[in-house]
Design a protein around this motif. Structure first.
Motif, short mmCIF file in Angstrom:
data_model
loop_
_atom_site.label_atom_id
_atom_site.label_comp_id
_atom_site.label_asym_id
_atom_site.label_seq_id
_atom_site.Cartn_x
_atom_site.Cartn_y
_atom_site.Cartn_z
N GLN A 19 -15.06 20.47 11.76
CA GLN A 19 -16.78 20.83 11.58
C GLN A 19 -17.05 22.10 12.40
OE1 GLN A 19 -18.29 19.58 8.98
NE2 GLN A 19 -19.88 21.22 9.30
N ILE A 20 -16.76 22.27 13.63
CA ILE A 20 -17.15 23.33 14.63
C ILE A 20 -16.41 24.71 13.90
CG2 ILE A 20 -16.90 24.44 16.76
CD1 ILE A 20 -16.86 21.77 17.92
N LYS B 156 -24.17 22.51 19.52
CA LYS B 156 -24.55 21.01 19.44
C LYS B 156 -23.51 20.34 19.20
CE LYS B 156 -29.03 21.19 20.60
NZ LYS B 156 -29.62 20.82 21.61
N LEU B 157 -22.68 20.88 18.20
CA LEU B 157 -21.40 20.00 17.77
C LEU B 157 -20.22 20.04 19.17
CD1 LEU B 157 -20.98 21.33 14.46
CD2 LEU B 157 -21.34 19.01 14.71
N TYR B 158 -20.43 21.00 19.74
CA TYR B 158 -19.25 20.88 20.75
C TYR B 158 -19.85 20.13 21.94
CZ TYR B 158 -16.02 22.94 23.91
OH TYR B 158 -14.92 23.22 24.99
N GLN B 159 -21.16 19.64 22.11
CA GLN B 159 -21.72 18.71 23.07
C GLN B 159 -21.09 17.25 22.76
OE1 GLN B 159 -22.73 21.04 25.26
NE2 GLN B 159 -24.25 19.57 25.92
N VAL C 268 -14.83 16.21 14.38
CA VAL C 268 -16.17 16.98 14.91
C VAL C 268 -15.41 18.56 15.18
CG1 VAL C 268 -17.69 17.45 17.08
CG2 VAL C 268 -17.35 15.07 16.16
N ASP D 266 -13.03 13.08 17.34
CA ASP D 266 -12.94 14.48 17.87
C ASP D 266 -12.65 15.47 17.02
OD1 ASP D 266 -14.46 13.73 20.25
OD2 ASP D 266 -12.44 12.88 21.23
N GLN E 283 -25.91 25.54 16.33
CA GLN E 283 -25.22 24.40 15.54
C GLN E 283 -23.90 24.21 16.15
OE1 GLN E 283 -25.02 24.89 11.25
NE2 GLN E 283 -23.92 23.01 10.81
N SER E 284 -23.26 25.38 16.45
CA SER E 284 -21.73 25.14 16.85
C SER E 284 -22.00 24.57 18.39
CB SER E 284 -21.06 26.52 16.86
OG SER E 284 -19.84 26.31 17.63
N PHE F 211 -18.08 16.85 21.18
CA PHE F 211 -16.66 16.92 21.11
C PHE F 211 -16.13 16.40 22.20
CE2 PHE F 211 -12.91 19.67 21.82
CZ PHE F 211 -12.19 19.04 20.87
#
Length: 498
Positions: free
Chosen positions: A196-197, A128-131, A193, A190, A125-126, A133
């Motif tokens: 959220q990370i 995918k979020l970083y992708q 996001v 950003d 999950q982290s 960001f």
């Protein structure tokens, strides 16, 4: 005349016993009786004496047979009791072993279900979020890196991050903490996001804090500690409390983490399957021995020393750029040898599954605590669309034609759509034997390999030649890099490669 012989002289008795003993020992018949006498004897009493002695002998034989029969009965009883006890002990032993295995399976299930599986899910999950960001910043870094690479190439220099200045690193490589430390201002979107990370990271921190006793791999426990330190530094950087503190690069994200988690999951899953009652009595299938495998088993130490420091960065980079950009790469290192490439890919943030036919090569590879390597051959590859990349560096060249094409087919099937396949083989020699140093090498022309990959529906990315970098090895290699296209459905409803 009869009364004359009512009392049998003692010497007759002794003579009869000795005579019967002699007859019994020598197997002589009664007709030889007179020849053995030293004085005249009435045969009537000899026969009587023999009869009396024979009766005693028969009685003795009967008693002996009776004792023997009783002894056999007792022996059989003891044998049956011993066998029953042995079976009982064997059953008890199996029950004890199964109890121990059941306890271990419970521990493994707890590690997987309560810690590693949730940890992997949160890390995904982290990731995918970083992708999504800082997409623009990452794009600018990629452009700058391309330009700098071009400049280095034009000057005949090799591009290497470790030789770059701090400013060059900042321009060419994106790092969230580093950008926060140097005061970079991110877009509002950003920052949302990123926050959220951090929330996902808080869940990971809580999971590690609560279940830190579960991992049994000390190296994994250590890298989890490094990750916790990185999260603490990231939170401080996000709050703007670490502006200009470039020493925080020492607390950067441990890229090995995801590979370490994946390898630990694979290792525990394999152990769990082995401990099942249906598998406890099974033995591992032995890999068929051949000259090449025997060489690597015998020369493992020497081969490791000669190959583990070979500079493969250019090939690594070419392969990495061919991998699907949106994926968290999962690599199959096919014919991994002592694990040089497995280690590199895990240290680069990839998840890796490795195998080799040589027992000693597998041992070397698994010395790296985050590796998961099995002893198997190319014919054992049965995964379907499991990997984003397949790496087979100088390993397929030990296969004869049938096995070579069968292995290529299996490796293509193991790739996910859009996955990358890399392998290298020796170029067709002008003068060289197939066998060298006890190993067997097989040679294929570039054209025939290209034709077969085309049949498999693979798309060519690049093919190039280079020379072996191992000391004393001037051999020329052909490198193949291909991509697997998307899957379509054929007219007969069977999946095929377009």
């Amino acid at each position: 005349m009869f009364s004359k012989y009512v009392v049998m002289p003692p010497d007759i008795f002794s003579f009869t016993y000795s005579l019967l003993d002699e007859l019994a020992l020598d197997g002589s018949n009664v007709s030889g009786l007179s020849a053995s006498l030293t004085e005249p004897v009435d045969y009537t009493w000899v026969v009587v004496a023999a009869a009396v002695n024979g009766l005693a002998f028969v009685v003795n034989i009967f008693l002996t047979l009776n004792k023997s029969k009783k002894l056999k009965v007792e022996t059989k009883y003891l044998s049956d009791q011993t066998q029953a006890l042995a079976e009982q002990l064997k059953h008890t032993d199996r029950a004890f072993i199964e109890q121990i295995n059941r306890i271990r399976r419970t521990e493994i299930s707890k590690q997987l279900q309560e810690f590693l599986a949730p940890l992997k899910s949160l890390r995904t999950q982290s990731y995918k979020l970083y992708q999504v960001f800082a997409i623009e910043e990452k794009k600018q870094c990629l452009i700058a890196r391309g330009k700098l690479k071009g400049a280095y190439k034009s000057e005949g220099k090799r591009f290497n991050r470790s030789s770059l200045t701090r400013d060059e690193v900042d321009k060419c490589y994106f790092g969230a903490v580093r950008f926060f430390v140097k005061g970079h201002v991110f877009e509002k979107r950003d920052l949302e996001v990123f926050d959220q990370i951090l929330k996902v990271s808080d869940q990971i921190v809580e999971l590690i804090s609560e279940k830190s006793y579960l991992p049994r791999n000390p190296a994994l426990t250590e890298i989890l500690g490094e990750y916790l330190a990185h999260i603490d530094a990231t939170k401080l950087a996000r709050k703007g409390q670490l502006l200009g503190v470039y020493e925080l690069e020492k607390l950067s994200m441990p890229l090995e983490l995801d590979g370490a988690i994946e390898s630990e999951i694979m290792r525990l899953e394999k152990e769990y399957q082995y401990l099942l009652p249906s598998n406890s009595s099974k033995t591992v299938d032995a890999v068929t021995e051949n000259k090449s495998i025997a060489y690597y088993d015998e020369k493992a130490d020497e081969y490791y020393r000669k190959t583990h420091r070979i500079d493969m960065r250019e090939v690594y980079q070419t392969f990495k750029e061919a991998l699907p950009s949106e994926a968290q790469p999962f690599i199959l290192d096919a014919g991994c040898g002592p694990g040089r490439d497995t280690r590199y890919f895990i240290k680069s943030g990839f998840r890796v599954k490795s195998f080799d036919a040589s027992e000693q090569m597998v041992r070397y590879c698994n010395m790296y605590p985050f590796a998961f390597c099995e002893q198997r051959t190319f014919s054992d590859v049965n995964e379907l669309e499991a990997f984003h990349g397949v790496w087979a560096c100088a390993s397929l060249l030990h296969l004869d034609k049938d096995d070579f094409y069968d292995a290529l087919t299996k490796l293509v099937y193991a790739l996910k759509p859009l996955g990358a396949l890399y392998f290298s083989i020796k170029s067709q020699p002008e003068v060289e034997n197939h066998s060298k140093d006890g190993r067997e090498f097989f040679y294929y022309t570039r054209e025939e390999v290209e034709s077969f990959l085309e049949v498999l529906g693979m798309e060519r990315i690049s093919i190039w030649n280079n020379h072996g970098k191992k000391e004393g090895n001037p051999t020329e290699f052909v490198n193949f890099l291909y991509k697997k296209p998307r899957i379509t459905q054929s007219s007969d409803s069977r999946t095929r490669i377009s």
